[in-house]
Design an enzyme around this catalytic site. Sequence first.
Site, PDB file in Angstrom:
ATOM      1  N   GLU A   7       0.869  -1.176   0.000  1.00 48.68           N
ATOM      2  CA  GLU A   7       0.000   0.000   0.000  1.00 48.68           C
ATOM      3  C   GLU A   7       0.909   1.231   0.000  1.00 48.68           C
ATOM      4  OE1 GLU A   7      -2.669  -0.540   3.302  1.00 48.68           O
ATOM      5  OE2 GLU A   7      -3.244  -2.545   2.617  1.00 48.68           O
ATOM      6  N   GLU A  41      -7.673   5.300   4.673  1.00 44.71           N
ATOM      7  CA  GLU A  41      -7.549   4.510   3.437  1.00 44.71           C
ATOM      8  C   GLU A  41      -7.600   5.525   2.295  1.00 44.71           C
ATOM      9  OE1 GLU A  41      -7.173   1.225   3.215  1.00 44.71           O
ATOM     10  OE2 GLU A  41      -7.508   0.635   5.298  1.00 44.71           O
TER      11      GLU A  41
END
Length: 624
Positions: free
Chosen positions: A226, A447
């Site tokens: 990520e 996120e």
Amino acid sequence: MKQVIFPVFLLILFIAKCVDISLSSCTDVAYTQTMYPNLLDQKSRQVIEYSSEYILISVLHNLLQGECNPDLRLLGCSVLAPQCEKDKVIKPCRHVCEHLKKNCLPAFDAIDMAWPYFLDCDRFFAGEEEGCFDPLAKLRGEPEVEEDLPSDLPATFIQFKHHSYSQMVSILKKTASRCSHIATTYSIGRSFEGKDLFVIEFSTKPGHHELLKPEFKYIGNMHGNEVVGKELLIYLAQYLCSEYLLGNPRIQNLINNTRIHLLPSLNPDGYELAAEEGAGYNGWVIGRQTAQNLDLNRNFPDLTSEAYRRAGIRGARLDHIPIPQSYWWGKVAPETKAVMKWLRSIPFVLSASLHGGELVVTYPYDYSRHPLEEKMFSPTPDEKMFKMLAKAYADAHPVISDRSELRCGGNFVKRGGIINGAEWYSFTGGMADFNYLHTNCFEITVEVGCEKFPLEEELFTIWHENRDSLLNYMEMVHRGIKGIVSDKFGNPIKNARISVRGIQHDVTTAADGDYWRLLPPGTYIISAQAVGYSRVMKRVTLPTKMKQAGRVDFVLRPVEAWPNKLLRRPMEDAYDQYDPLELFDPHAQPETRGRSAQAREKPWWWSYFSSLDLHKPLWLLKHP
């Protein structure tokens, strides 16, 4: 006496030449060729591979449980397979050996092992004036060959690209150098594979905590695949530096009144695996975990279960919960330990961890109050404040705040782009819950996008979507109240407790007696107390439009005699003296009662060298 004349071709055979390195434990050194015999006069690869010295560097990561590795292995390789250039051996640098010995000798002492003779810094290493090489330069992120950029680029230029580990380190160092009066870099520790976990700090007094100045941190790339959070923090560092120099009042006010810490990559080992797949690969597995195959956001102590257990106990604390001893029986990543030590060393107030794979902001608790419920609303005592913090990021983000449901993160539109973590999905061992329950720090999880590893052409847009949110959230560190707790002579009181009536969660004062308590607008009864002092209470009102922390100081007066009930330490405090993070030694072996002196004759690690008959490493024994 008859003179012996050797043929010319035999003399040539005796001249040592540079050869390719073929030792399996040394293939990742920063050079490609070595020479035999080596610095220990071992004359061939086969001799080295069967030597006790080579076996030792091959198993050190197990013996020391990852401590000081791969540093020690690479240092050993620099002696067993020294660098060779133009058919000449170059010795490793003495200062590198001395620095590593100073830091790593305690790890050897902990397993009762002597410092290896072949790592004798005086004997096998050279000074810089003699010409030497740094065998650990690769770990420090030495700059790669970078593409040439036009010389007339403005100082505010940011290159929106994916950065390798070494490129990241280079940019952070260059940025800190450019803004040296307000920035510095430091490492909180090492990854399992030995990469520094680099932080860039911004403050008017870099490297030092300043009285009443709150501490803020961003952490990126906790999951190696990520990557957006990592890049955003690299861009943010450059942006803060440039805008401060240009006189941007918002940025100057932020840095002048806040100490900011940016850790772009908590999992650089995992990032390397993900980067091999390349940008555009939306992988959900490769690179997520560390080199030890650990998910860092499941590796922290589960203090949330203990908080739920205490919640029904009148007067029980739901803050500064100690780490249970049983936690250390499992595998704890060096990256996790580094963060926990970091939290102990700096009185952080506010934090956010940047992830990828969705577009939403979540807040604690992340672990459900009912273990069997995977999606259950599980609020902390500071639910109102956490919602306010999450909305501060979400509302400033043009996509998260977009009311369209036909987009990434669209299923969170009706919730305003935020959600309680456990209500989204429950998991234990998370970093955000640990921050809240073990320290003063409030942490949310952002996120930042549905693609974990987007293409480079998307990064510019992603930065502009998140820039104001990143700044807006940092400014939230100044909400609530702050102040100093002291005695009647003005001496600061450390570890005094600041309590808010109706909120079962306290914060404590730092070493200088200063504190920060994040609170939404409202009227509160605030109290300060410390062992040996009487409690002081104050009524405080925080207006809705107030965007700076209100100053609330306390002066505590000593009490001559405490009631017995106050002299008793709370149940949870009884464990403080056994604090595992401070006292637990991961290298120590448990003593077995009744063992004979003969059984203790050789240390436990001696079995690693059982295959050696005549050449066992007696030089590793402190008491041969």
